[in-house]
Design a protein around this motif. Structure first.
Motif, PDB file in Angstrom:
ATOM      1  N   GLY A   1      -3.374  17.733   7.528  1.00 37.26           N
ATOM      2  CA  GLY A   1      -4.570  17.069   8.025  1.00 37.26           C
ATOM      3  C   GLY A   1      -5.153  16.047   7.065  1.00 37.26           C
ATOM      4  O   GLY A   1      -6.143  15.388   7.408  1.00 37.26           O
ATOM      5  N   TRP A   2      -4.588  15.912   5.874  1.00 38.32           N
ATOM      6  CA  TRP A   2      -5.089  14.952   4.916  1.00 38.32           C
ATOM      7  C   TRP A   2      -4.319  13.626   5.078  1.00 38.32           C
ATOM      8  O   TRP A   2      -3.252  13.576   5.676  1.00 38.32           O
ATOM      9  N   GLU A   3      -4.894  12.572   4.460  1.00 39.07           N
ATOM     10  CA  GLU A   3      -4.316  11.228   4.601  1.00 39.07           C
ATOM     11  C   GLU A   3      -4.357  10.499   3.262  1.00 39.07           C
ATOM     12  O   GLU A   3      -5.319  10.631   2.492  1.00 39.07           O
ATOM     13  N   TRP A   4      -3.280   9.708   3.030  1.00 37.46           N
ATOM     14  CA  TRP A   4      -3.287   8.803   1.880  1.00 37.46           C
ATOM     15  C   TRP A   4      -4.024   7.520   2.294  1.00 37.46           C
ATOM     16  O   TRP A   4      -3.719   6.909   3.314  1.00 37.46           O
ATOM     17  N   THR A   5      -4.984   7.145   1.485  1.00 39.14           N
ATOM     18  CA  THR A   5      -5.775   5.943   1.759  1.00 39.14           C
ATOM     19  C   THR A   5      -5.619   4.981   0.575  1.00 39.14           C
ATOM     20  O   THR A   5      -6.001   5.330  -0.559  1.00 39.14           O
ATOM     21  N   VAL A   6      -5.068   3.799   0.872  1.00 37.35           N
ATOM     22  CA  VAL A   6      -4.827   2.797  -0.181  1.00 37.35           C
ATOM     23  C   VAL A   6      -5.676   1.564   0.154  1.00 37.35           C
ATOM     24  O   VAL A   6      -5.533   0.977   1.241  1.00 37.35           O
ATOM     25  N   THR A   7      -6.564   1.194  -0.726  1.00 38.76           N
ATOM     26  CA  THR A   7      -7.444   0.043  -0.524  1.00 38.76           C
ATOM     27  C   THR A   7      -6.868  -1.173  -1.271  1.00 38.76           C
ATOM     28  O   THR A   7      -6.589  -1.070  -2.485  1.00 38.76           O
ATOM     29  N   VAL A   8      -6.733  -2.276  -0.523  1.00 38.84           N
ATOM     30  CA  VAL A   8      -6.217  -3.528  -1.128  1.00 38.84           C
ATOM     31  C   VAL A   8      -7.292  -4.619  -0.963  1.00 38.84           C
ATOM     32  O   VAL A   8      -8.114  -4.564  -0.052  1.00 38.84           O
ATOM     33  N   THR A   9      -7.243  -5.579  -1.841  1.00 42.00           N
ATOM     34  CA  THR A   9      -8.190  -6.690  -1.810  1.00 42.00           C
ATOM     35  C   THR A   9      -7.526  -7.946  -2.392  1.00 42.00           C
ATOM     36  O   THR A   9      -6.401  -7.889  -2.915  1.00 42.00           O
ATOM     37  N   ARG A  10      -8.272  -9.035  -2.342  1.00 38.53           N
ATOM     38  CA  ARG A  10      -7.780 -10.300  -2.951  1.00 38.53           C
ATOM     39  C   ARG A  10      -8.990 -11.109  -3.397  1.00 38.53           C
ATOM     40  O   ARG A  10     -10.110 -10.918  -2.913  1.00 38.53           O
ATOM     41  N   VAL A  11      -8.763 -12.003  -4.293  1.00 36.27           N
ATOM     42  CA  VAL A  11      -9.818 -12.876  -4.787  1.00 36.27           C
ATOM     43  C   VAL A  11     -10.055 -14.008  -3.770  1.00 36.27           C
ATOM     44  O   VAL A  11      -9.196 -14.297  -2.929  1.00 36.27           O
ATOM     45  N   PRO A  12     -11.213 -14.621  -3.805  1.00 35.59           N
ATOM     46  CA  PRO A  12     -11.448 -15.734  -2.882  1.00 35.59           C
ATOM     47  C   PRO A  12     -10.398 -16.828  -3.048  1.00 35.59           C
ATOM     48  O   PRO A  12     -10.018 -17.185  -4.173  1.00 35.59           O
TER      49      PRO A  12
ATOM     50  N   ALA B   1       0.830  -1.212   0.000  1.00 35.60           N
ATOM     51  CA  ALA B   1       0.000   0.000   0.000  1.00 35.60           C
ATOM     52  C   ALA B   1       0.859   1.254   0.000  1.00 35.60           C
ATOM     53  O   ALA B   1       0.539   2.256  -0.671  1.00 35.60           O
ATOM     54  N   ARG B   2       2.002   1.265   0.758  1.00 41.96           N
ATOM     55  CA  ARG B   2       2.874   2.444   0.774  1.00 41.96           C
ATOM     56  C   ARG B   2       3.485   2.693  -0.597  1.00 41.96           C
ATOM     57  O   ARG B   2       3.574   3.850  -1.044  1.00 41.96           O
ATOM     58  N   ALA B   3       3.905   1.631  -1.248  1.00 36.72           N
ATOM     59  CA  ALA B   3       4.488   1.799  -2.583  1.00 36.72           C
ATOM     60  C   ALA B   3       3.482   2.414  -3.536  1.00 36.72           C
ATOM     61  O   ALA B   3       3.828   3.257  -4.385  1.00 36.72           O
ATOM     62  N   ALA B   4       2.221   2.023  -3.439  1.00 36.10           N
ATOM     63  CA  ALA B   4       1.186   2.595  -4.314  1.00 36.10           C
ATOM     64  C   ALA B   4       0.963   4.063  -3.998  1.00 36.10           C
ATOM     65  O   ALA B   4       0.763   4.907  -4.902  1.00 36.10           O
ATOM     66  N   ALA B   5       1.027   4.465  -2.698  1.00 35.29           N
ATOM     67  CA  ALA B   5       0.838   5.863  -2.315  1.00 35.29           C
ATOM     68  C   ALA B   5       1.994   6.718  -2.798  1.00 35.29           C
ATOM     69  O   ALA B   5       1.797   7.852  -3.259  1.00 35.29           O
TER      70      ALA B   5
ATOM     71  N   ASP C   1       9.117  11.260   0.068  1.00 36.09           N
ATOM     72  CA  ASP C   1       9.033  12.088   1.263  1.00 36.09           C
ATOM     73  C   ASP C   1       7.653  12.716   1.461  1.00 36.09           C
ATOM     74  O   ASP C   1       7.404  13.369   2.469  1.00 36.09           O
ATOM     75  N   LEU C   2       6.729  12.565   0.520  1.00 37.44           N
ATOM     76  CA  LEU C   2       5.385  13.121   0.659  1.00 37.44           C
ATOM     77  C   LEU C   2       4.433  12.152   1.366  1.00 37.44           C
ATOM     78  O   LEU C   2       3.306  12.533   1.684  1.00 37.44           O
ATOM     79  N   VAL C   3       4.877  10.926   1.594  1.00 42.51           N
ATOM     80  CA  VAL C   3       4.052   9.936   2.280  1.00 42.51           C
ATOM     81  C   VAL C   3       4.630   9.737   3.672  1.00 42.51           C
ATOM     82  O   VAL C   3       5.813   9.407   3.819  1.00 42.51           O
ATOM     83  N   GLY C   4       3.801   9.928   4.688  1.00 41.91           N
ATOM     84  CA  GLY C   4       4.245   9.844   6.056  1.00 41.91           C
ATOM     85  C   GLY C   4       4.099   8.440   6.626  1.00 41.91           C
ATOM     86  O   GLY C   4       4.036   7.433   5.900  1.00 41.91           O
ATOM     87  N   GLU C   5       4.002   8.396   7.950  1.00 45.34           N
ATOM     88  CA  GLU C   5       3.932   7.135   8.670  1.00 45.34           C
ATOM     89  C   GLU C   5       2.575   6.462   8.490  1.00 45.34           C
ATOM     90  O   GLU C   5       1.595   7.087   8.076  1.00 45.34           O
ATOM     91  N   HIS C   6       2.581   5.142   8.784  1.00 41.29           N
ATOM     92  CA  HIS C   6       1.361   4.360   8.684  1.00 41.29           C
ATOM     93  C   HIS C   6       0.448   4.703   9.870  1.00 41.29           C
ATOM     94  O   HIS C   6       0.858   4.620  11.027  1.00 41.29           O
TER      95      HIS C   6
ATOM     96  N   GLY D   1      -7.463 -16.642  -2.757  1.00 41.98           N
ATOM     97  CA  GLY D   1      -6.181 -16.172  -3.260  1.00 41.98           C
ATOM     98  C   GLY D   1      -5.297 -15.727  -2.116  1.00 41.98           C
ATOM     99  O   GLY D   1      -5.757 -15.279  -1.071  1.00 41.98           O
ATOM    100  N   ARG D   2      -3.983 -15.783  -2.308  1.00 41.38           N
ATOM    101  CA  ARG D   2      -3.033 -15.422  -1.283  1.00 41.38           C
ATOM    102  C   ARG D   2      -2.229 -14.184  -1.646  1.00 41.38           C
ATOM    103  O   ARG D   2      -1.367 -13.784  -0.898  1.00 41.38           O
ATOM    104  N   THR D   3      -2.564 -13.574  -2.760  1.00 44.17           N
ATOM    105  CA  THR D   3      -1.804 -12.405  -3.216  1.00 44.17           C
ATOM    106  C   THR D   3      -2.706 -11.159  -3.171  1.00 44.17           C
ATOM    107  O   THR D   3      -3.750 -11.113  -3.853  1.00 44.17           O
ATOM    108  N   PRO D   4      -2.325 -10.127  -2.372  1.00 43.47           N
ATOM    109  CA  PRO D   4      -3.138  -8.902  -2.316  1.00 43.47           C
ATOM    110  C   PRO D   4      -2.947  -8.046  -3.572  1.00 43.47           C
ATOM    111  O   PRO D   4      -1.879  -8.072  -4.199  1.00 43.47           O
ATOM    112  N   THR D   5      -3.970  -7.297  -3.912  1.00 47.87           N
ATOM    113  CA  THR D   5      -3.968  -6.414  -5.099  1.00 47.87           C
ATOM    114  C   THR D   5      -4.443  -5.012  -4.683  1.00 47.87           C
ATOM    115  O   THR D   5      -5.391  -4.867  -3.905  1.00 47.87           O
ATOM    116  N   VAL D   6      -3.755  -3.987  -5.224  1.00 47.08           N
ATOM    117  CA  VAL D   6      -4.159  -2.589  -4.940  1.00 47.08           C
ATOM    118  C   VAL D   6      -5.403  -2.260  -5.737  1.00 47.08           C
ATOM    119  O   VAL D   6      -5.422  -2.418  -6.973  1.00 47.08           O
TER     120      VAL D   6
END
Length: 341
Positions: free
Chosen positions: A58-69, A17-21, A29-34, A71-76
């Motif tokens: 005051g804003w936040e990076w929001t990265v949504t990840v999911t996976r198929v039923p 998720a951080r890599a995608a943000a 340097d524009l992406v802060g801590e988790h 499945g063991r690999t997450p997807t952005v």
């Protein structure tokens, strides 16, 4: 519906998720801590990261990840910059019809037509009667597609009366007379004519505007400026400010002036001394006028009428003295009458 459970595979995908943000922000340097994660639904989790951009405090990076039923690999799935609890936000959007204010419409601006406007109602429709149609269309002005409704007239009257052209305006409170008595007031037509008119005075601040009958200003046709004090001194008066006059002396002088008698050479003029204040023996012989001939110079046979009684000395009694005390026609007491020696 049972609550979604936390997926272990997606929860451990913070680095993904951080890599995608970082890719979306353009710089690491524009992406802060988790900041944490949010379980959106079954097999859907959003990772939250702070932002170090000074323009998005005051804003936040929001990265949504999911996976198929199964499945063991997450997807952005999505990457967004969303406002947090302390973010500065724009005001809530308001429709233009509610946002528009009086005076916002300028030259070239056009408002869209409102089909359902409570301020308007259907105008007059011709009925085929020439007289009725002429009265409604031309004299009453009802030939327009829509005319003011009762609601529209009531709202306009309330707005005008409570505005700057009503009785509560500062200039109306200071005015000495209302607009209802001003000659520059033009009366309106219709049901509002009893409460409002149009000002036609070019010197008034309300010129060309609708004013209430109890409105007012300093340009009233029947008022005037009160006279103020002058910086120049008053002109001198031809008369003394105050003079006490003895009317008895005035009348005595008038009698003397009419007869043209001159004052005697004595210490006190005869006209200034009333006759009853001078004893008869104290009147000097020199006070007898020259035209009164002494008794020694008159022949014995001269008639008594040659010494007119009107030639009496000036010390006759004033008008205020009783006639029986000093008759005006009698000669002075010490002046002998010719012919009586």
């Amino acid at each position: 519906m049972p609550a979604a459970t936390k997926d272990a595979v997606l929860a451990s995908a913070a680095d993904l998720a951080r890599a995608a943000a970082v890719e979306e922000a353009g710089a690491p340097d524009l992406v802060g801590e988790h900041l944490g994660l949010v379980v959106e639904s079954e097999r859907v989790i959003s990772h939250r990261f702070g932002t170090t951009s000074p323009a998005h405090r005051g804003w936040e990076w929001t990265v949504t990840v999911t996976r198929v039923p199964r499945g063991r690999t997450p997807t952005v799935s999505e990457v967004h910059l969303l406002p947090g609890a302390g973010a500065v936000l724009a005001p809530e959007w308001v429709p233009w019809s509610e946002r528009l204010r009086p005076g916002d419409v300028g030259p070239g601006d056009v408002l869209p037509r409102l089909a359902d406007d409570d301020r308007l109602e259907q105008g007059y429709e011709a009925v085929g009667d020439a007289d009725a149609d002429e009265l409604a269309l031309f004299e009453l002005g009802l030939g327009r597609p829509r005319v003011l409704s009762r609601t529209g007239r009531s709202e306009a009257a309330d707005r005008w009366y409570a505005g700057s052209h009503g009785p509560t305006a500062p200039q109306a409170i200071a005015a000495s007379a209302p607009c209802s008595t001003c000659g520059f007031l033009l009366l309106m037509a219709g049901s509002l004519r009893t409460e409002f008119g149009v000002c036609a005075n070019e010197w008034s601040p309300d010129d060309g505007k609708v004013v209430s009958m109890d409105h007012g200003c300093g340009a009233h046709s029947e008022t005037d400026v009160p006279p103020g004090p002058s910086d120049w001194p008053d002109a001198p008066s031809e008369f003394d400010p105050l003079e006490l006059v003895d009317l008895s002396q005035v009348r005595a002088r008038a009698v003397v002036d009419e007869r043209g008698a001159d004052a005697a050479d004595g210490d006190v003029p005869a006209a200034d001394v009333p006759a009853d204040d001078v004893p008869a023996d104290d009147v000097p012989a020199d006070d007898v006028p020259a035209d009164d001939v002494p008794a020694d110079d008159v022949p014995a046979d001269a008639p008594a009428e040659e010494a007119p009684a009107d030639d009496a000395p000036v010390d006759e009694p004033a008008d205020d003295q009783p006639a029986d005390d000093a008759p005006a026609d009698d000669a002075p007491i010490d002046a002998p009458v010719p012919g009586e020696e």
